[in-house]
Motif scaffolding. Structure first.
Motif, PDB file in Angstrom:
ATOM      1  N   VAL A   1      60.627  35.069  25.737  1.00 30.17           N
ATOM      2  CA  VAL A   1      61.488  35.178  24.561  1.00 30.17           C
ATOM      3  C   VAL A   1      62.070  33.811  24.209  1.00 30.17           C
ATOM      4  O   VAL A   1      62.095  33.412  23.044  1.00 30.17           O
ATOM      5  CB  VAL A   1      62.612  36.200  24.819  1.00 30.17           C
ATOM      6  N   THR A   2      62.525  33.079  25.223  1.00 29.19           N
ATOM      7  CA  THR A   2      63.138  31.770  24.954  1.00 29.19           C
ATOM      8  C   THR A   2      62.119  30.777  24.419  1.00 29.19           C
ATOM      9  O   THR A   2      62.443  29.969  23.543  1.00 29.19           O
ATOM     10  CB  THR A   2      63.795  31.221  26.225  1.00 29.19           C
ATOM     11  N   GLU A   3      60.887  30.826  24.912  1.00 27.06           N
ATOM     12  CA  GLU A   3      59.846  29.947  24.374  1.00 27.06           C
ATOM     13  C   GLU A   3      59.527  30.304  22.922  1.00 27.06           C
ATOM     14  O   GLU A   3      59.302  29.429  22.091  1.00 27.06           O
ATOM     15  CB  GLU A   3      58.580  30.049  25.227  1.00 27.06           C
ATOM     16  N   ALA A   4      59.508  31.592  22.625  1.00 23.63           N
ATOM     17  CA  ALA A   4      59.131  32.035  21.282  1.00 23.63           C
ATOM     18  C   ALA A   4      60.136  31.593  20.229  1.00 23.63           C
ATOM     19  O   ALA A   4      59.763  31.341  19.081  1.00 23.63           O
ATOM     20  CB  ALA A   4      58.987  33.554  21.261  1.00 23.63           C
ATOM     21  N   VAL A   5      61.419  31.486  20.610  1.00 19.88           N
ATOM     22  CA  VAL A   5      62.438  31.117  19.618  1.00 19.88           C
ATOM     23  C   VAL A   5      62.781  29.634  19.653  1.00 19.88           C
ATOM     24  O   VAL A   5      63.518  29.159  18.781  1.00 19.88           O
ATOM     25  CB  VAL A   5      63.728  31.944  19.825  1.00 19.88           C
ATOM     26  N   ALA A   6      62.246  28.906  20.645  1.00 14.13           N
ATOM     27  CA  ALA A   6      62.655  27.510  20.835  1.00 14.13           C
ATOM     28  C   ALA A   6      62.317  26.636  19.640  1.00 14.13           C
ATOM     29  O   ALA A   6      63.107  25.776  19.248  1.00 14.13           O
ATOM     30  CB  ALA A   6      62.016  26.941  22.105  1.00 14.13           C
ATOM     31  N   GLY A   7      61.159  26.825  19.042  1.00 18.47           N
ATOM     32  CA  GLY A   7      60.751  25.954  17.948  1.00 18.47           C
ATOM     33  C   GLY A   7      61.326  26.316  16.604  1.00 18.47           C
ATOM     34  O   GLY A   7      61.245  25.531  15.656  1.00 18.47           O
ATOM     35  N   GLY A   8      61.881  27.517  16.496  1.00 20.87           N
ATOM     36  CA  GLY A   8      62.440  27.951  15.222  1.00 20.87           C
ATOM     37  C   GLY A   8      61.417  28.412  14.207  1.00 20.87           C
ATOM     38  O   GLY A   8      61.768  28.754  13.076  1.00 20.87           O
ATOM     39  N   GLU A   9      60.133  28.403  14.580  1.00 18.61           N
ATOM     40  CA  GLU A   9      59.087  28.848  13.664  1.00 18.61           C
ATOM     41  C   GLU A   9      59.003  30.374  13.658  1.00 18.61           C
ATOM     42  O   GLU A   9      59.211  31.018  14.687  1.00 18.61           O
ATOM     43  CB  GLU A   9      57.731  28.268  14.077  1.00 18.61           C
ATOM     44  N   PRO A  10      58.693  30.975  12.523  1.00 16.60           N
ATOM     45  CA  PRO A  10      58.565  32.435  12.482  1.00 16.60           C
ATOM     46  C   PRO A  10      57.486  32.943  13.435  1.00 16.60           C
ATOM     47  O   PRO A  10      56.436  32.313  13.588  1.00 16.60           O
ATOM     48  CB  PRO A  10      58.193  32.715  11.025  1.00 16.60           C
ATOM     49  N   ILE A  11      57.742  34.056  14.084  1.00 18.59           N
ATOM     50  CA  ILE A  11      56.771  34.694  14.966  1.00 18.59           C
ATOM     51  C   ILE A  11      55.938  35.637  14.113  1.00 18.59           C
ATOM     52  O   ILE A  11      56.474  36.563  13.492  1.00 18.59           O
ATOM     53  CB  ILE A  11      57.481  35.467  16.088  1.00 18.59           C
ATOM     54  N   ARG A  12      54.641  35.404  14.070  1.00 19.59           N
ATOM     55  CA  ARG A  12      53.762  36.212  13.219  1.00 19.59           C
ATOM     56  C   ARG A  12      52.646  36.809  14.077  1.00 19.59           C
ATOM     57  O   ARG A  12      51.580  36.215  14.222  1.00 19.59           O
ATOM     58  CB  ARG A  12      53.190  35.362  12.091  1.00 19.59           C
ATOM     59  N   PRO A  13      52.868  37.991  14.653  1.00 20.65           N
ATOM     60  CA  PRO A  13      51.829  38.630  15.472  1.00 20.65           C
ATOM     61  C   PRO A  13      50.681  39.138  14.620  1.00 20.65           C
ATOM     62  O   PRO A  13      50.814  39.320  13.399  1.00 20.65           O
ATOM     63  CB  PRO A  13      52.577  39.792  16.128  1.00 20.65           C
ATOM     64  N   SER A  14      49.553  39.359  15.270  1.00 24.52           N
ATOM     65  CA  SER A  14      48.407  39.925  14.564  1.00 24.52           C
ATOM     66  C   SER A  14      48.644  41.406  14.309  1.00 24.52           C
ATOM     67  O   SER A  14      49.597  42.004  14.809  1.00 24.52           O
ATOM     68  CB  SER A  14      47.136  39.751  15.399  1.00 24.52           C
ATOM     69  N   ARG A  15      47.746  42.007  13.537  1.00 22.17           N
ATOM     70  CA  ARG A  15      47.822  43.440  13.280  1.00 22.17           C
ATOM     71  C   ARG A  15      46.903  44.235  14.211  1.00 22.17           C
ATOM     72  O   ARG A  15      46.668  45.425  13.972  1.00 22.17           O
ATOM     73  CB  ARG A  15      47.467  43.731  11.819  1.00 22.17           C
ATOM     74  N   HIS A  16      46.389  43.584  15.256  1.00 24.69           N
ATOM     75  CA  HIS A  16      45.448  44.249  16.150  1.00 24.69           C
ATOM     76  C   HIS A  16      46.099  44.712  17.452  1.00 24.69           C
ATOM     77  O   HIS A  16      45.620  45.646  18.091  1.00 24.69           O
ATOM     78  CB  HIS A  16      44.277  43.327  16.461  1.00 24.69           C
ATOM     79  N   ALA A  17      47.171  44.057  17.864  1.00 23.39           N
ATOM     80  CA  ALA A  17      47.873  44.418  19.091  1.00 23.39           C
ATOM     81  C   ALA A  17      49.256  43.798  19.028  1.00 23.39           C
ATOM     82  O   ALA A  17      49.451  42.752  18.406  1.00 23.39           O
ATOM     83  CB  ALA A  17      47.122  43.908  20.324  1.00 23.39           C
ATOM     84  N   PRO A  18      50.257  44.423  19.644  1.00 25.72           N
ATOM     85  CA  PRO A  18      51.599  43.852  19.599  1.00 25.72           C
ATOM     86  C   PRO A  18      51.677  42.522  20.341  1.00 25.72           C
ATOM     87  O   PRO A  18      50.982  42.307  21.337  1.00 25.72           O
ATOM     88  CB  PRO A  18      52.457  44.919  20.288  1.00 25.72           C
ATOM     89  N   ALA A  19      52.509  41.627  19.856  1.00 21.51           N
ATOM     90  CA  ALA A  19      52.822  40.391  20.578  1.00 21.51           C
ATOM     91  C   ALA A  19      53.872  40.735  21.630  1.00 21.51           C
ATOM     92  O   ALA A  19      54.955  41.218  21.305  1.00 21.51           O
ATOM     93  CB  ALA A  19      53.350  39.333  19.624  1.00 21.51           C
ATOM     94  N   VAL A  20      53.541  40.515  22.896  1.00 22.73           N
ATOM     95  CA  VAL A  20      54.419  40.880  24.001  1.00 22.73           C
ATOM     96  C   VAL A  20      55.108  39.623  24.522  1.00 22.73           C
ATOM     97  O   VAL A  20      54.444  38.672  24.952  1.00 22.73           O
ATOM     98  CB  VAL A  20      53.632  41.577  25.133  1.00 22.73           C
ATOM     99  N   LEU A  21      56.435  39.618  24.479  1.00 27.44           N
ATOM    100  CA  LEU A  21      57.226  38.489  24.952  1.00 27.44           C
ATOM    101  C   LEU A  21      57.893  38.872  26.269  1.00 27.44           C
ATOM    102  O   LEU A  21      58.561  39.901  26.357  1.00 27.44           O
ATOM    103  CB  LEU A  21      58.290  38.100  23.930  1.00 27.44           C
TER     104      LEU A  21
END
Length: 224
Positions: free
Chosen positions: A63-83
């Motif tokens: 979770v901390t890595e995903a928010v560190a850059g401030g860029e929007p998280i855009r998962p695919s529509r094929h499987a959930p992005a698991v943090l």
């Protein structure tokens, strides 16, 4: 953002977080599933151990890595992005990271948070970050009592329940929704196998996801 919350550990929150995330993804929604139980994390482990999530969706990005850059998280529509949870968490980090996650994930991407058990201080951070909570409980009396306490905490924190999922139950008796103060979205049957590999369990989460979408749309949300 929906906090998947409940009573004591082992109540089915992690399986429900992943099962609903996958069901929403199969409906065409780009979904984020994040581990908010930083003391006892197992969401990423469960995702990597089962068949649906392969490749990037099952990577152990924290979770901390995903928010560190401030860029929007855009998962695919094929499987959930698991943090996953970070390796060296702290309560303050959880509050900041989950608040940042709420603003990093685009508004059209549903986010499910796998919460710590019960009504402890650790459970407050995801409930404060989320818009609504989803209650998960078996039908045991003690579990229902603890889940009702969690629901009361969530309401005090401005995160009222959007619904409940009853796990390890062949049927759900009348009155459970009244006890928890929210609609029951479905019951998940018991199984001795890996739950998410059992067709009946997957179908139960599909139905719960459909009802979750209906409840959210009735509140003018859009989930899928």
């Amino acid at each position: 953002m929906i906090a998947v919350a409940g009573g004591k550990g082992g109540s089915g929150k992690t399986t429900t977080t992943l099962g609903l995330s996958r069901a929403l993804s199969r409906r065409g929604a780009p979904v984020v599933a994040a581990d908010a139980d930083w003391d006892l994390p197992n969401l990423a482990r469960l995702a990597s151990a089962t068949d649906d999530d392969r490749g990037p969706a099952a990577d152990a990005t924290t979770v901390t890595e995903a928010v560190a850059g401030g860029e929007p998280i855009r998962p695919s529509r094929h499987a959930p992005a698991v943090l996953s949870a970070p390796e060296t968490p702290s309560e303050a980090d959880a509050e900041r990271a989950l608040a940042a996650l709420a603003t990093t994930v685009p508004d059209d991407v549903p986010t499910l948070l796998d919460c710590p058990a019960g009504a402890s201080p650790d459970a407050a951070a995801p409930l404060q970050a989320a818009d609504r909570c989803l209650l998960v409980t078996p039908l045991r009396r003690a579990a229902l009592r603890d889940t009702a306490k969690t629901a009361a905490l969530a309401r005090r924190l401005g995160c009222p329940p959007v619904g409940a999922v009853v796990v390890r139950a062949e049927s759900v008796p009348d009155g459970v929704g009244d006890l928890l103060g929210c609609p029951v979205l479905g019951g998940v049957p018991p199984t001795d196998a890996d739950p998410l590999s059992v067709p009946a369990v997957r179908s139960a989460y599909e139905e719960a996801a459909r009802r979750l979408v209906d409840e959210c749309e009735s509140e003018r949300w859009r989930v899928a």
